[in-house]
Design an enzyme around this catalytic site. Structure first.
Site, mmCIF file in Angstrom:
data_model
loop_
_atom_site.group_PDB
_atom_site.id
_atom_site.type_symbol
_atom_site.label_atom_id
_atom_site.label_comp_id
_atom_site.label_asym_id
_atom_site.label_seq_id
_atom_site.Cartn_x
_atom_site.Cartn_y
_atom_site.Cartn_z
ATOM 1 N N LYS A 67 0.844 -1.190 0.000
ATOM 2 C CA LYS A 67 0.000 0.000 0.000
ATOM 3 C C LYS A 67 0.882 1.244 0.000
ATOM 4 O O LYS A 67 1.734 1.413 0.874
ATOM 5 C CB LYS A 67 -0.899 -0.019 1.241
ATOM 6 C CG LYS A 67 -2.023 0.984 1.230
ATOM 7 C CD LYS A 67 -2.962 0.731 2.402
ATOM 8 C CE LYS A 67 -4.191 1.627 2.331
ATOM 9 N NZ LYS A 67 -5.156 1.316 3.411
ATOM 10 N N GLU B 105 -19.464 -4.179 10.776
ATOM 11 C CA GLU B 105 -20.403 -3.339 11.528
ATOM 12 C C GLU B 105 -21.455 -4.162 12.261
ATOM 13 O O GLU B 105 -21.837 -3.825 13.393
ATOM 14 C CB GLU B 105 -21.080 -2.340 10.581
ATOM 15 C CG GLU B 105 -20.158 -1.282 10.008
ATOM 16 C CD GLU B 105 -19.420 -1.713 8.760
ATOM 17 O OE1 GLU B 105 -18.603 -0.932 8.243
ATOM 18 O OE2 GLU B 105 -19.661 -2.857 8.293
ATOM 19 N N ARG C 33 -25.660 -0.719 7.578
ATOM 20 C CA ARG C 33 -25.384 -2.115 7.268
ATOM 21 C C ARG C 33 -25.785 -3.026 8.429
ATOM 22 O O ARG C 33 -26.016 -4.209 8.244
ATOM 23 C CB ARG C 33 -23.894 -2.311 6.973
ATOM 24 C CG ARG C 33 -23.307 -1.320 5.987
ATOM 25 C CD ARG C 33 -21.922 -1.711 5.574
ATOM 26 N NE ARG C 33 -21.990 -2.703 4.507
ATOM 27 C CZ ARG C 33 -20.934 -3.401 4.083
ATOM 28 N NH1 ARG C 33 -19.770 -3.251 4.659
ATOM 29 N NH2 ARG C 33 -21.071 -4.265 3.112
#
Length: 675
Positions: free
Chosen positions: A305, A392, A420
């Site tokens: 990354k 979540e 969600r």
């Protein structure tokens, strides 16, 4: 000298370049990413990490016939540049520009839109099932990150792939991060998988495939010796035996020892890798092999990354999604003098303050320690900070479980991501009336990110649930009071606040509790002027109400400003008083009109027989696009003081006209929507 990037306008051009030319193109793409995103901001690190992978995908496959499904899709900037959108890349995340995510309406090369994690495997499998049913021959490639494997939806999909289709290509883009560093057993599993002495799970068929290619023997030798290269190239990877500390357990089968591909292979998926995600030749060769497989395949690709940009490598969390920055240093532009702290930072610091006074408080985040402000709690009280990854649903039920034991869990989750976990809020928290505190950042617009990140629906999806206490502060001191108030309650509490700088109001030394369901009359009627308008401004809409009041008073109106503070329960007394004494009532909310705070006021007035016209200022019944700023979108959709004043005057004139023509006893109320 012209760049290869200047000559590449379609995937076909990628296929025409040699491997050496593609390597140069990769460097040019990185330079373009760093340059453009330094102006616009965006997902810097994730896209720098997938340059070679994206080039290899377009070298091997043919979009839009073949389908690329990107999990979250924040890493598809390179894909956009290679699929006819390079000339507009400088507009990304700006008004009328390219979206920062995949968008079906933007290009046929974007086969599936997304902005939340964990959706790609299910969507790609659905495409494969449809393809098989229709008898077509396109390839479907799902690019999902290691962070997606902290999300339950991904496992629901993995469980169904082998029984649904024989042709499925999954690419596990493993960079050890979601936004912050990944957490939990899956991250540890993948780390063990990378560092296993016998991790190279290349099948015999793949070895034969390599040997048929030019330089195939060399490629095979490189594949078998790749372990040393990966260890040198991927920072932070180390051997972690599964036994007791310091106890080595070589040769175990992955079920608690060193990792192996059992996770995927026991689900019926052929596992290839890990392979170096920055080795173009190996990526292309592996993808060519995957095309020939008549069984589902997962290719484990290791990427870095932020590769190619030192600042992003040093600070991967910041450069996951960054604002503008200095290319030389990576530093963000300094804030203008006097700029207030961001809402999430105020929340994080207040929570630490309250934790010092209350040992039962804990904080929970779903992979967002910086974005939610919980990084302050992590530093001050690491044993009271929980990062559950991009999960979540688990975060909410985990909090519910803690609440049953007398704890006061604070779930800090963006408004758009909390939806969600709606069933968990309903079934596990509200039904059991548990004292979980939800702090919903990004309630309102996240302008550059667009519709997947706008938090415009939470009032509607929460206020229909019993036992909910819903609040919205107009400044940071009130946020402090609301968070303190929530810690004293025995019911589920939800506090919504926007993205960006707060109001600049200093915090009291000691927060004060707010009586539940009690509004604040900020400015009552003065008794001077006529007609009278009552402005109920929820949360961050207070500044719009103040400016609207100035404009109305300049036109001779008497104006009251009320801070509702609660969208549930409503202060029925205050709303009824102003509903009966004002000539026009206006509600202001940073939320969709349908089902929002204004709808609650209309319901109350209907029940009480109040016929005063109500003007509602809020967002329309549509998904709001991305733009360069919140201000631009508010102007476009009429969430401005000028528009509100215009609607208030029109509502008053309409009702006055009706009362002149019709017996007032049977006159109907006028309801006007602004926005």
């Amino acid at each position: 000298m012209s760049r290869y990037l200047d000559m590449v306008d379609s995937p076909q051009h990628v296929k025409n370049l040699t491997l050496e030319q593609l390597t140069v193109l990769a460097q040019e793409i990185r330079e373009e990413l760093i340059r453009v995103l330094s102006v616009n901001g965006g997902h810097v690190g994730p896209n720098l990490g997938v340059v070679e992978l994206t080039l290899a995908l377009h070298r091997v496959f043919e979009t839009p016939k073949d389908k690329f499904v990107w999990d979250v899709s924040h890493q598809c900037y390179v894909h956009k540049m290679l699929t006819g959108r390079k000339s507009r890349f400088h507009t990304i995340r700006t008004t009328d520009g390219l979206s920062g995510f995949a968008s079906r309406s933007e290009s046929p090369h974007d086969c599936y839109g997304a902005g939340h994690a964990g959706t790609a495997l299910s969507a790609a499998l659905g495409m494969c099932a449809a393809r098989d049913r229709l008898g077509t021959d396109e390839h479907v490639v799902c690019i999902f990150g290691d962070a997606a494997l902290t999300n339950g939806i991904s496992y629901e999909a993995l469980n169904n792939i082998a029984q649904t289709t024989r042709r499925f290509i999954g690419i596990l883009n493993d960079n050890a991060y979601s936004i912050a560093r990944n957490v939990g057993a899956i991250a540890s599993y993948l780390n063990r998988l990378i560092t296993h002495p016998r991790y190279n799970a290349f099948s015999r068929e793949f070895q034969k495939f390599l040997l048929r290619l030019p330089k195939g023997e060399l490629a095979l030798k490189l594949a078998h010796k790749a372990e040393e290269g990966f260890k040198g190239a991927i920072a932070g990877v180390g051997l972690r035996p599964a036994g007791r500390e310091g106890e080595s357990t070589p040769g175990t089968d992955g079920r608690g020892g060193y990792g192996n591909p059992v996770l995927f292979e026991e689900m019926g998926l052929r596992y290839l890798g890990p392979i170096d995600g920055h080795d173009l030749e190996m990526l292309i060769t592996t993808l060519e092999f995957a095309k020939t497989c008549q069984e589902p395949v997962v290719i484990h690709v290791l990427t870095q990354k932020g590769r190619g940009f030192e600042a992003a490598l040093k600070n991967p969390e910041k450069f996951h999604g960054s604002g503008p920055y200095d290319i030389r240093t990576g530093d963000s532009p300094p804030a203008k003098p006097g700029t207030p702290p961001n809402w999430q930072d105020v929340f994080g610091q207040v929570l630490v303050k309250l934790c010092r006074q209350n040992n039962y408080l804990v904080g929970i985040t779903a992979a967002m320690p910086s974005g939610t402000g919980l990084k302050y709690l992590e530093k001050a009280f690491p044993d009271r900070y929980f990062d559950v990854g991009i999960a979540e649903e688990h975060a909410v039920i985990f909090a519910a479980g803690m609440a049953t034991m007398g704890m006061r869990p604070v779930c800090a989750i963006y408004s758009t991501f909390l939806q969600r976990a709606y069933d968990c809020i309903h079934h596990d928290v509200c039904l059991q009336d548990l004292p979980v505190i939800f702090c919903m950042d990004r309630a309102g617009l996240s302008a550059n990110d667009g519709p997947t990140h706008h938090g415009l629906f939470d009032i509607a999806y929460l206020r229909c649930l019993p036992n909910v206490i819903g609040m919205a502060p107009r400044n940071e001191d009130e946020l402090q009071d609301m968070l303190f108030t929530a810690t004293l309650e025995k019911h589920p509490c939800f506090i919504r606040y926007p993205r960006g700088p707060a109001e600049g109001v200093p915090l009291k030394e000691q927060p004060q509790p707010i009586p539940i369901g009690q509004a604040e009359v900020v400015e009552p009627f003065s008794g001077k002027g006529h007609p009278r308008a009552a402005l109920f401004a929820l949360g961050n809409m207070h500044s719009v109400a103040r400016r609207s009041a100035e404009l109305l008073r300049a036109q001779g109106w008497d104006v009251a400003i009320i801070n509702p503070r609660f969208f549930k329960p409503l202060d029925t007394g205050t709303h009824e008083f102003f509903g009966r004494t004002a000539d026009v009532v206006a509600t202001l909310e940073d939320h969709v009109l349908m089902g929002g705070y204004g709808s609650a006021v209309l319901e109350l007035y209907s029940d009480r027989g109040i016929t005063t016209p109500v003007v509602r200022l809020g967002w329309p019944d549509q998904f709001i696009e991305h733009a360069s700023s919140v201000e631009h979108l508010r102007r476009k959709y009429g969430l401005t003081p000028e528009r509100l004043v215009e609607q208030i005057r029109a509502a008053y004139e309409r009702v006055r006209g009706l009362t002149e023509q019709v017996d007032p006893a049977v006159a109907l109320p006028g309801v006007v929507q602004a926005g």
